[in-house]
Design a protein around this motif. Structure first.
Motif, PDB file in Angstrom:
ATOM      1  N   PHE A  85      -6.498  12.010  -3.820  1.00  0.00           N
ATOM      2  CA  PHE A  85      -8.191  11.974  -3.889  1.00  0.00           C
ATOM      3  C   PHE A  85      -8.634  13.452  -3.773  1.00  0.00           C
ATOM      4  CE2 PHE A  85      -7.291   7.900  -2.117  1.00  0.00           C
ATOM      5  CZ  PHE A  85      -7.574   7.274  -3.201  1.00  0.00           C
ATOM      6  N   GLY A  86      -7.435  14.233  -3.354  1.00  0.00           N
ATOM      7  CA  GLY A  86      -7.953  15.688  -2.869  1.00  0.00           C
ATOM      8  C   GLY A  86      -8.366  16.106  -1.612  1.00  0.00           C
ATOM      9  N   LYS A  87      -8.479  15.087  -0.806  1.00  0.00           N
ATOM     10  CA  LYS A  87      -8.988  15.074   0.749  1.00  0.00           C
ATOM     11  C   LYS A  87      -8.121  14.055   1.557  1.00  0.00           C
ATOM     12  CE  LYS A  87     -12.726  12.035  -0.023  1.00  0.00           C
ATOM     13  NZ  LYS A  87     -14.290  11.790  -0.012  1.00  0.00           N
ATOM     14  N   VAL A  88      -7.808  14.647   2.823  1.00  0.00           N
ATOM     15  CA  VAL A  88      -7.299  13.512   3.678  1.00  0.00           C
ATOM     16  C   VAL A  88      -7.898  12.550   4.196  1.00  0.00           C
ATOM     17  CG1 VAL A  88      -6.018  13.537   5.897  1.00  0.00           C
ATOM     18  CG2 VAL A  88      -5.388  15.573   4.269  1.00  0.00           C
ATOM     19  N   ILE A  89      -7.804  11.403   4.065  1.00  0.00           N
ATOM     20  CA  ILE A  89      -8.378  10.103   4.412  1.00  0.00           C
ATOM     21  C   ILE A  89      -7.434   9.486   5.374  1.00  0.00           C
ATOM     22  CG2 ILE A  89      -9.702   8.021   3.788  1.00  0.00           C
ATOM     23  CD1 ILE A  89     -10.065   9.155   0.946  1.00  0.00           C
ATOM     24  N   TRP A  90      -7.912   9.705   6.732  1.00  0.00           N
ATOM     25  CA  TRP A  90      -6.989   8.854   7.736  1.00  0.00           C
ATOM     26  C   TRP A  90      -7.616   7.714   8.236  1.00  0.00           C
ATOM     27  CZ3 TRP A  90      -8.772   8.499  12.693  1.00  0.00           C
ATOM     28  CH2 TRP A  90     -10.033   9.321  12.987  1.00  0.00           C
ATOM     29  N   LEU A 108       0.874  -1.300  -0.137  1.00  0.00           N
ATOM     30  CA  LEU A 108      -0.041  -0.071   0.029  1.00  0.00           C
ATOM     31  C   LEU A 108       1.022   1.048   0.049  1.00  0.00           C
ATOM     32  CD1 LEU A 108      -2.626   1.056   0.308  1.00  0.00           C
ATOM     33  CD2 LEU A 108      -2.579   1.145   2.665  1.00  0.00           C
ATOM     34  N   LEU A 109       1.959   1.142   0.727  1.00  0.00           N
ATOM     35  CA  LEU A 109       2.979   2.557   0.712  1.00  0.00           C
ATOM     36  C   LEU A 109       3.422   2.517  -0.572  1.00  0.00           C
ATOM     37  CD1 LEU A 109       4.668   4.465   2.355  1.00  0.00           C
ATOM     38  CD2 LEU A 109       6.194   2.654   2.586  1.00  0.00           C
ATOM     39  N   PHE A 110       3.899   1.348  -1.223  1.00  0.00           N
ATOM     40  CA  PHE A 110       4.438   1.758  -2.662  1.00  0.00           C
ATOM     41  C   PHE A 110       3.452   2.256  -3.637  1.00  0.00           C
ATOM     42  CE2 PHE A 110       4.751  -0.172  -6.886  1.00  0.00           C
ATOM     43  CZ  PHE A 110       6.322   0.264  -7.247  1.00  0.00           C
ATOM     44  N   TRP A 111       2.396   1.698  -3.500  1.00  0.00           N
ATOM     45  CA  TRP A 111       1.040   2.158  -4.516  1.00  0.00           C
ATOM     46  C   TRP A 111       0.832   3.761  -4.069  1.00  0.00           C
ATOM     47  CZ3 TRP A 111      -3.342   4.558  -2.186  1.00  0.00           C
ATOM     48  CH2 TRP A 111      -4.494   4.862  -3.477  1.00  0.00           C
ATOM     49  N   ALA A 112       0.843   4.346  -2.780  1.00  0.00           N
ATOM     50  CA  ALA A 112       0.568   5.570  -2.569  1.00  0.00           C
ATOM     51  C   ALA A 112       1.708   6.314  -3.030  1.00  0.00           C
ATOM     52  CB  ALA A 112       0.586   5.778  -0.886  1.00  0.00           C
ATOM     53  N   ILE A 131       1.082   7.460   3.732  1.00  0.00           N
ATOM     54  CA  ILE A 131      -0.063   6.938   3.099  1.00  0.00           C
ATOM     55  C   ILE A 131      -1.268   8.133   3.296  1.00  0.00           C
ATOM     56  CG2 ILE A 131      -1.890   5.152   2.845  1.00  0.00           C
ATOM     57  CD1 ILE A 131       0.170   3.296   3.669  1.00  0.00           C
ATOM     58  N   THR A 132      -1.398   8.585   4.628  1.00  0.00           N
ATOM     59  CA  THR A 132      -2.479   9.474   4.715  1.00  0.00           C
ATOM     60  C   THR A 132      -2.210  10.727   3.863  1.00  0.00           C
ATOM     61  OG1 THR A 132      -2.957   8.600   6.911  1.00  0.00           O
ATOM     62  CG2 THR A 132      -3.740  10.777   6.505  1.00  0.00           C
ATOM     63  N   SER A 133      -0.923  11.182   4.017  1.00  0.00           N
ATOM     64  CA  SER A 133      -0.626  12.292   3.351  1.00  0.00           C
ATOM     65  C   SER A 133      -0.908  12.215   1.616  1.00  0.00           C
ATOM     66  CB  SER A 133       0.965  12.840   3.457  1.00  0.00           C
ATOM     67  OG  SER A 133       1.148  13.093   4.866  1.00  0.00           O
ATOM     68  N   ALA A 134      -0.521  11.096   1.382  1.00  0.00           N
ATOM     69  CA  ALA A 134      -0.799  10.793  -0.177  1.00  0.00           C
ATOM     70  C   ALA A 134      -2.107  10.981  -0.415  1.00  0.00           C
ATOM     71  CB  ALA A 134      -0.065   9.398  -0.422  1.00  0.00           C
ATOM     72  N   THR A 135      -2.967  10.513   0.351  1.00  0.00           N
ATOM     73  CA  THR A 135      -4.506  10.562  -0.024  1.00  0.00           C
ATOM     74  C   THR A 135      -4.879  11.890  -0.507  1.00  0.00           C
ATOM     75  OG1 THR A 135      -5.484  10.760   2.218  1.00  0.00           O
ATOM     76  CG2 THR A 135      -5.090   8.712   1.601  1.00  0.00           C
ATOM     77  N   ALA A 136      -4.180  13.219   0.393  1.00  0.00           N
ATOM     78  CA  ALA A 136      -4.449  14.413   0.102  1.00  0.00           C
ATOM     79  C   ALA A 136      -4.266  14.800  -1.344  1.00  0.00           C
ATOM     80  CB  ALA A 136      -3.939  15.479   0.925  1.00  0.00           C
TER      81      ALA A 136
END
Length: 253
Positions: A167-172, A76-80, A159-164
């Motif tokens: 996806f344009g929003k932080v998903i924790w 998942l980290l590699f994907w992000a 990974i949480t930082s990558a979601t911003a």
């Protein structure tokens, strides 16, 4: 933890069928849909089944979960990182808080984490007593625990930082993040990983210790299995998810 596991199952079922959320009706009970309660009770039942089978199954689960979850978290980290083309966009993001704001919330956040780990430190003897030697216990707690917690925490932040960015929003919340993957196969794999991680952590941290306490309080009448069942029932009646539903109420209340 059981609430998280139930939310993961609910997300997976929703990805398989868009009709799942309202399959049993759209009327909520205590703020949740019937299918959400069904997912919650299903995951709760899995927890009880594992602990009811005894510590040997718990040991096997923990031995399997640790490397499996680590590998899947690495994927998942590699994907992000690949999605945001490296760590640059993540590390170079400007801070959201000023120094004064950070210093104001840091003591509360630190207290919340200390309170979280304080309970687990009391539970530690329930597992260290199975250690082969005092040296094995020391190595396990001073080497393995800090390194794995640091590694998982770092991966979670990245990974949480990558979601911003993605996806344009932080998903924790992990259960919300896997829902954004859309592909049922990817959602299923991510849900399996998160369910195994939640199952392993919840049983080790929240079930084994009180089950032992109940058993030791009345050993002639209450076995370890009965203690586990009592723990599961009381866990639902106390509705602990309400305590963490609002972070402000949990830390500042």
């Amino acid at each position: 933890m059981v609430k998280v596991g139930g939310a993961v199952l609910n997300t997976f079922f929703t990805s398989c069928s868009s009709a799942w959320p309202t399959l049993l009706g759209g009327t909520t009970f205590l703020g949740y849909l019937p299918t959400q309660w069904l997912s919650f009770l299903l995951f709760w039942s899995i927890n009880i089944l594992v602990i009811y089978r005894g510590m040997e199954l718990v040991r096997r689960l923990e031995n399997f979960a640790a490397p499996f979850v680590l590998v899947m978290a690495g994927i998942l980290l590699f994907w992000a990182v690949s999605k945001v083309h490296g760590l640059g966009p993540l590390i170079n993001q400007p801070p959201k808080l000023t120094q004064a704001q950070f210093l104001k919330v840091f003591p509360l956040a630190l207290t919340g984490m200390i309170g979280f780990w304080a309970t687990l430190s009391l539970n530690m003897p329930d597992f260290t007593r199975y250690g082969r030697s005092q040296r094995a216990q020391i190595i396990g707690q001073t080497v393995a625990l800090p390194t794995t917690m640091l590694g998982f925490s770092a991966m979670a932040v990245i990974i949480t930082s990558a979601t911003a960015v993605i996806f344009g929003k932080v998903i924790w919340k992990p259960e919300l993040l896997i829902g954004e993957l859309k592909n049922p196969l990817l959602v299923g794999l991510a849900a399996l990983t998160l369910a195994i991680a939640t199952l392993a952590v919840n049983i080790a941290a929240n079930v084994v210790s009180p089950a032992n306490d109940f058993s030791n309080a009345w050993p002639r009448r209450i076995s370890f299995r009965t203690g586990a069942l009592l723990t599961g029932v009381l866990g639902i009646l106390c509705m602990p998810w309400k305590l963490t539903e609002d972070t402000h109420a949990y830390i500042q209340g």
